[in-house]
Scaffold this active site. Structure first.
Site, PDB file in Angstrom:
ATOM      1  N   ARG A  34      88.525   8.059  24.426  1.00  0.00           N
ATOM      2  CA  ARG A  34      89.284   8.286  23.196  1.00  0.00           C
ATOM      3  C   ARG A  34      90.450   9.247  23.386  1.00  0.00           C
ATOM      4  NH1 ARG A  34      84.035   8.055  20.383  1.00  0.00           N
ATOM      5  NH2 ARG A  34      84.058   6.172  19.111  1.00  0.00           N
ATOM      6  N   PHE A  37      92.071   1.694  15.586  1.00  0.00           N
ATOM      7  CA  PHE A  37      91.698   1.532  16.990  1.00  0.00           C
ATOM      8  C   PHE A  37      90.481   2.384  17.370  1.00  0.00           C
ATOM      9  CE2 PHE A  37      95.739   0.241  19.574  1.00  0.00           C
ATOM     10  CZ  PHE A  37      95.294  -1.062  19.608  1.00  0.00           C
ATOM     11  N   GLU A  38      89.602   1.836  18.183  1.00  0.00           N
ATOM     12  CA  GLU A  38      88.506   2.588  18.807  1.00  0.00           C
ATOM     13  C   GLU A  38      87.666   3.384  17.800  1.00  0.00           C
ATOM     14  OE1 GLU A  38      89.919   4.816  22.163  1.00  0.00           O
ATOM     15  OE2 GLU A  38      91.201   3.189  22.815  1.00  0.00           O
ATOM     16  N   GLY A  39      87.472   2.776  16.635  1.00  0.00           N
ATOM     17  CA  GLY A  39      86.707   3.414  15.571  1.00  0.00           C
ATOM     18  C   GLY A  39      87.629   3.854  14.449  1.00  0.00           C
TER      19      GLY A  39
END
Length: 623
Positions: A282, A412-414
C-alpha cells in the site's frame, strides 16, 4: 443461507486471513490505545550511505528518462503507454526496484521505491500505476514474502527484467467480500484447474505473469499463472474516468491448468498472502498522492503569482491564499507521511500494518482535496483540458486530468470505507483479546462471565494510564522547538481517542461493529495524529539543513489538522447517523420515489452485474 449467516461467514473468512500475532511493536497500534510511543518513530530510522547513494542515483536516472522519453500528454491522448517507454524503464531496472540483486533486481530500499513513484506519479499517474501494480501487488511482493526459493529464482528475475505482472482478486460480484469468491482451483494430479472470471485486472491486458486468487474447497489460495496459458481469455480492456493509460481488463479462466508448484504458500493462505502483501504494497499509493500534491503546490504558486485580479496577484487575496496555504502544508505533510512509513518498512523493526493502511487512507483523501482546490484556484482553466489550453495559446496545465486520475486512489487497494473498518479491527485488537466475548452478540452466558473477569483485569490496568501523560507537561518534546506544543496535543489526544473507543464499546457492545460512521471517525482522528507526528519528525530533521522553513510548514499543517480533529471528536457523539441510516432504508424501500420524478436516466440498458460474452482474447504483448 440467511442474510445474518452470510454476514457471519464473510466476517469469519476475513478474520481467518488476519495476522493475529503482534510480534513487533507498532506505533499506530499503541497510538489508538492512548500510549504515544514517539520513540518508535523518532529518531527516524536511517539508511546506509551506500543504499542512499544508489537510491539517489536511480531516482535521478528515472527523472532524466521521463524528461527525455515520456510524453504524458501522448499517453493521455492515446490511452496507452508506448511499448518503447515500458522497455526503457525496464532497462533502467524500474520493474525490479525492491527485488533483491541476487534475483536480478536493484535491491533498493522502500524509501527510494516510494520516491521514484512520487516522481513518476507527479508526471504521469498512469505510468506510476503500471509500475506500482506490478511491484506492490503483482507477482514480486507475494513471491518475496511467501514463495519458495525455487519460485523466487524462477519468477523474480523475469519480473525484474520487465515481464509485467498483475494481481487478480476482484470478480464481477465480489469486491471487498472474499467469502463470495467464485473462481475455483481444483487439484488434478500435478496441476490445479482454474475456472472463473476476474474483473478490474490492472496490468492484466499486457501482463506476462498473474497472481490469481481462487477457491480451493472452502478456503482461498494464491497461484502464479503464466498469462499465455491455454484457456485464459482477456475479454476486454476497461475504460475509466481517469488513468486512461492503464491496461485494466476482464480476464476469464476456462479449464486453465496451472502446475501445483505455482501455488504460493499453502492451500488456504491466499487471503492472508494478499493482506500481508498489502502491508508494504500500500505504500505505493501514498507516494503517488504525495507527488500529486507537490505538483499541485508548484502550479498553485506559479499561477498565484501570475494571475492578477483587482490590482493584486490572486495568491494575495485571502480566499485564494488560504487554499494555497492548505496545499503547501498538505503537500509537505503527505511527503512526511510517505517517507516515515517507508522508512519504517525498511527498518523492519516495527509492524506497520496499521501505519501503511493509515498512510493509504489519509493520503488518498487529502491529496484529492488538494487537487480539487488547485482546480478551484485555476477557475475555468482548471476545468479546461491541457490540450484545449495549448490549442488556444496557453500553458497546458493538466489540472482536470490530475483530479480525474487521483479519484481512483480512494478506491484502489481497499476503498476508504473498507480501510477504516480494517484499521478499526486492528486498532481494537487488544480490546477484543481482553473483552471480545463481552461484545460478541453470539457469546454464551458462561463465555461472557469469563470475559468479564478477563476484561476487568485488563481495564483496571489500562484505564488509569489514560488520565495523564507527557502531553500534560509543558516542557515535553523540547527537541522539537516550536512544534513541541503540537506533539503534546497529539499525546493528550491519543488518550482521549482511546477513552472514546472504550466509551463506544461500553455503549454499543456487540452492535459496535455496525457503528461504521463512529468507527470511521475514530480512525480519521488517528490518521490525523499519525500525520501530525510524521510532519513534526520530518520538519525537525529537515530544519538542520533548511532552517525555520520546515517548521513553518509543519506548524501550519498541525494547526489545520487540530481543527479537523476537534470537528471529528464533536461528531462522535453529536451526529445524524441514526436518522441517516433510517432514511436510507426508506430510500431503498422506494418511499421517496417522487423525488426521482421529472428526470431522464442516460444510463445504457443492461444488467447491474455482468460479464462480457464471446469474442477473441485482446491480450497484448509488450514488444
Amino acid at each position: 443461507m440467511t442474510e445474518h449467516a452470510k454476514y457471519a461467514e464473510s466476517r469469519e473468512v476475513g478474520e481467518q486471513a488476519r495476522e493475529k500475532e503482534w510480534t513487533r511493536p507498532s506505533f499506530a497500534k499503541q497510538l489508538f490505545l492512548g500510549d504515544y510511543r514517539l520513540d518508535l518513530v523518532y529518531p527516524v530510522p536511517t539508511l546506509s550511505d551506500e543504499a542512499t547513494k544508489r537510491g539517489e542515483e536511480f531516482v535521478r536516472a528515472v527523472r532524466r528518462y521521463l524528461d527525455a522519453h515520456v510524453d504524458p500528454a501522448l499517453i493521455e491522448r492515446t490511452a496507452q503507454v508506448p511499448d518503447e517507454v515500458v522497455k526503457g524503464l525496464a532497462a533502467l531496472g524500474a520493474f525490479g526496484i525492491t527485488i533483491g540483486e541476487a534475483y536480478g533486481g536493484l535491491g533498493l530500499p522502500y524509501l527510494y521505491y516510494c520516491r521514484t513513484l512520487m516522481l513518476v506519479g507527479s508526471y504521469c499517474p498512469a505510468l506510476a500505476t503500471l509500475l506500482s501494480a506490478h511491484q506492490s501487488i503483482g507477482v514480486p511482493q507475494p513471491i518475496k514474502l511467501f514463495g519458495t526459493e525455487e519460485q523466487k529464482r524462477e519468477f523474480l528475475p523475469r519480473c525484474a527484467a520487465g515481464e509485467i505482472s498483475a494481481f487478480l482478486l476482484t470478480e464481477p460480484d465480489v469486491g471487498s467480500d472474499p467469502a463470495r469468491l467464485s473462481t475455483t482451483a481444483v487439484r488434478d494430479g500435478d496441476d490445479y484447474v482454474l475456472d472463473g472470471v476476474k474483473l478490474w485486472t490492472t496490468n492484466g491486458v499486457v501482463a506476462d505473469l498473474l497472481v490469481v486468487m481462487a477457491r480451493t474447497g472452502k478456503k482461498i489460495s494464491a497461484f502464479v499463472v503464466e498469462a499465455d496459458t491455454p484457456g485464459i481469455t482477456v475479454k476486454r480492456r476497461n475504460g475509466f474516468m481517469g488513468l486512461r493509460g492503464i491496461e485494466n481488463g476482464v480476464t476469464e479462466f476456462s479449464q486453465v491448468r496451472v502446475p501445483a508448484k505455482n501455488l504460493i504458500g499453502r492451500e488456504g493462505q491466499g487471503l492472508k498472502i494478499a493482506l500481508t502483501t498489502l502491508n508494504t504494497g500500500r505504500l505505493s499509493l501514498p507516494a503517488t498522492c504525495a507527488g500529486n500534491a507537490k505538483w499541485s503546490l508548484k502550479i498553485a504558486r506559479e499561477w498565484g503569482n501570475e494571475r492578477v485580479q483587482w490590482g493584486r496577484r490572486v495568491g494575495e487575496h485571502e480566499a485564494v491564499a488560504t487554499k494555497i496555504a492548505f496545499i503547501a502544508a498538505s503537500a509537505y505533510a503527505l511527503e512526511a507521511l510517505c517517507e516515515l512509513t517507508s522508512r519504517l518498512a525498511d527498518d523492519q523493526r516495527n509492524d506497520i500494518r496499521i501505519e501503511a493502511a493509515l498512510a493509504k487512507l489519509y493520503a488518498s483523501e487529502l491529496s484529492y482535496q488538494v487537487i480539487d482546490e488547485l482546480v478551484q484556484i485555476r477557475g475555468g482553466r482548471g476545468y479546461e483540458t491541457a490540450e484545449s489550453l495549448v490549442a488556444r495559446g496557453e500553458r497546458g496545465v493538466p489540472a482536470e486530468q490530475m483530479l480525474r486520475d487521483s479519484r481512483i486512489n480512494r478506491i484502489f487497494e481497499g476503498s476508504s470505507e473498507i480501510m477504516r473498518l480494517m484499521i478499526t479491527r486492528e486498532a481494537v485488537d487488544a480490546h477484543l483479546a481482553a473483552a471480545g466475548e463481552l461484545i460478541n452478540p453470539e457469546a454464551s452466558r458462561q463465555e461472557r462471565a469469563q470475559a468479564l473477569r478477563r476484561a476487568g483485569g485488563f481495564y483496571a490496568r489500562w484505564l488509569p494510564t489514560l488520565v495523564a501523560g507527557t502531553g500534560n507537561l509543558p516542557a515535553s518534546y523540547g527537541d522539537f522547538g516550536p512544534l513541541a506544543t503540537h506533539l503534546r496535543f497529539v499525546e493528550r489526544t491519543s488518550r482521549k481517542l482511546a477513552r472514546s473507543t472504550f466509551y463506544g464499546m461500553s455503549r454499543w457492545q456487540g452492535r459496535l461493529e455496525h457503528k461504521q460512521s463512529f468507527l470511521g471517525r475514530l480512525v480519521d482522528i488517528g490518521a490525523e495524529l499519525f500525520a501530525m507526528t510524521a510532519v513534526c519528525v520530518k520538519a525537525e530533521e529537515d530544519s538542520r539543513d533548511l532552517g525555520r522553513r520546515p517548521y513553518e510548514l509543519a506548524d501550519t499543517f498541525c494547526h489545520q489538522a487540530r481543527r479537523r480533529v476537534d470537528a471529528l471528536f464533536a461528531r462522535l457523539w453529536d451526529n445524524s447517523d441514526a436518522g441517516d441510516v433510517r432514511l436510507a432504508g426508506y430510500v431503498l424501500d422506494g418511499r421517496y420515489g417522487f423525488v426521482e420524478e421529472g428526470i431522464l436516466d442516460p444510463s445504457i440498458e443492461g444488467p447491474w452485474i455482468g460479464t462480457p460474452q464471446g469474442g477473441e482474447s485482446i491480450r497484448r504483448k509488450i514488444l
